[in-house]
Motif scaffolding. Sequence first.
Motif, PDB file in Angstrom:
ATOM      1  N   ALA A   1       1.450   2.535   3.601  1.00  0.00           N
ATOM      2  CA  ALA A   1       0.000   3.064   3.769  1.00  0.00           C
ATOM      3  C   ALA A   1      -0.498   2.748   2.308  1.00  0.00           C
ATOM      4  O   ALA A   1      -1.785   2.373   2.068  1.00  0.00           O
ATOM      5  CB  ALA A   1      -0.094   4.650   4.108  1.00  0.00           C
ATOM      6  N   THR A   2       0.108   2.903   1.276  1.00  0.00           N
ATOM      7  CA  THR A   2      -0.282   2.900   0.149  1.00  0.00           C
ATOM      8  C   THR A   2      -0.521   1.697  -0.460  1.00  0.00           C
ATOM      9  O   THR A   2      -1.729   1.483  -0.703  1.00  0.00           O
ATOM     10  CB  THR A   2       0.980   3.490  -1.206  1.00  0.00           C
ATOM     11  N   VAL A   3       0.516   0.833  -0.276  1.00  0.00           N
ATOM     12  CA  VAL A   3       0.210  -0.872  -0.539  1.00  0.00           C
ATOM     13  C   VAL A   3      -1.118  -1.277   0.506  1.00  0.00           C
ATOM     14  O   VAL A   3      -1.724  -2.367  -0.029  1.00  0.00           O
ATOM     15  CB  VAL A   3       1.381  -1.657  -0.667  1.00  0.00           C
ATOM     16  N   ALA A   4      -1.026  -0.705   1.550  1.00  0.00           N
ATOM     17  CA  ALA A   4      -2.241  -1.418   2.424  1.00  0.00           C
ATOM     18  C   ALA A   4      -3.526  -1.011   1.880  1.00  0.00           C
ATOM     19  O   ALA A   4      -4.587  -1.799   2.234  1.00  0.00           O
ATOM     20  CB  ALA A   4      -2.062  -0.950   3.900  1.00  0.00           C
ATOM     21  N   HIS A   5      -3.605  -0.104   1.161  1.00  0.00           N
ATOM     22  CA  HIS A   5      -5.037   0.176   0.409  1.00  0.00           C
ATOM     23  C   HIS A   5      -5.594  -0.825  -0.362  1.00  0.00           C
ATOM     24  O   HIS A   5      -6.593  -0.985  -0.649  1.00  0.00           O
ATOM     25  CB  HIS A   5      -4.980   1.434  -0.357  1.00  0.00           C
ATOM     26  N   ASP A   6      -4.663  -1.738  -0.963  1.00  0.00           N
ATOM     27  CA  ASP A   6      -5.081  -3.163  -1.523  1.00  0.00           C
ATOM     28  C   ASP A   6      -6.100  -3.849  -0.695  1.00  0.00           C
ATOM     29  O   ASP A   6      -6.691  -4.491  -1.113  1.00  0.00           O
ATOM     30  CB  ASP A   6      -3.711  -3.892  -2.073  1.00  0.00           C
ATOM     31  N   GLY A   7      -5.905  -3.987   0.666  1.00  0.00           N
ATOM     32  CA  GLY A   7      -6.588  -4.529   1.588  1.00  0.00           C
ATOM     33  C   GLY A   7      -8.116  -3.973   1.474  1.00  0.00           C
ATOM     34  O   GLY A   7      -9.114  -4.676   1.736  1.00  0.00           O
TER      35      GLY A   7
END
Length: 337
Positions: free
Chosen positions: A253-259
Amino acid sequence: MKTQVGARNLITDIAGLRVGNAQDMRLRSGVTVLLADAPFTAGVQVMGGAPGTRETDLLSPDRVVEQVDALVLSGGSAFGLDAASGVADGLRDLGRGFAVGDMRVPIVPGAILFDLLNGGDKDWTDNPYKALGRSALQAASDAFEIGSTGAGAGATTATLKGGLGSASALLPDGSTVGALVAVNALGSATVGEGPEFWAAPFELGQEFGGLGMAPANADPMLAPTKLAQHANTTIGIIATDVTLTQAQCTRLATVAHDGFARALVPSHTLMDGDLIFAAATGTRPAPDLAAQVVLGHAAACVMARAIARAVFSARSLPGDALPAWQARFGGAACAGD
């Protein structure tokens, strides 16, 4: 093997996942629910400054409950948190939920966006979101609409209507990643005054028009916002079919925030409640460290695509405060055609 779009280009390209939408267009708001054939592991990461959530504390890796029955995205600001109650009631009727003795308690985390100033009729007496939540659950299917529907029914961005978006990718190792997002951002999904999307570098095929990069990028430091309205928040779900722990879901979920940052300018502001849930159905083996890195990058790319698809697919309605992308830029194609 190149990364490929799933058969539907929806989060439900992950086997066993279903999505239901319910909306009241007089209200200009709605609810979206994600559920699976069985409970699934979930995590969450909040990066906006003004979140509205239910039961997200349960998703911390040190909690006793490791799986959830559904995830809910809703309009309505704090009133919309009641949508999860309607979903929980419906799941209980189905015999779903965490076993406590002879009782079943459905675990239904949720998040909301602010759409109370979008021109809809908000002069209601009884909170409508519980009923909308139950209706969304009843509508759950592996095929669903995107655009001006569900939690994105009344969503807006700085310059255009927002909406509900979804996208998927089949990775070279055979695993699948999917995103579902309600885009109601303070910032903009398009570059300057043109039709091109910030997410253009990540587009697969012509899923949001195939316009490519803007010919002359506007100054991102001067990107338009709807700050004066205080009516924001983008909320989403990233999902995969691999086996992940709660801690690994939280990282996903954390790295998906890059989207979010790739597709919305600005994002994660003090006036956004930006949040992403992560869900893992666990039908494929757990990834090694290298595969987790690939999975995380794919999650961000798929989320960026889903955001652009939400705005691209929004449709115009009488009384809209902002134009839909299709109306403003004359696009003849609709996402998913």
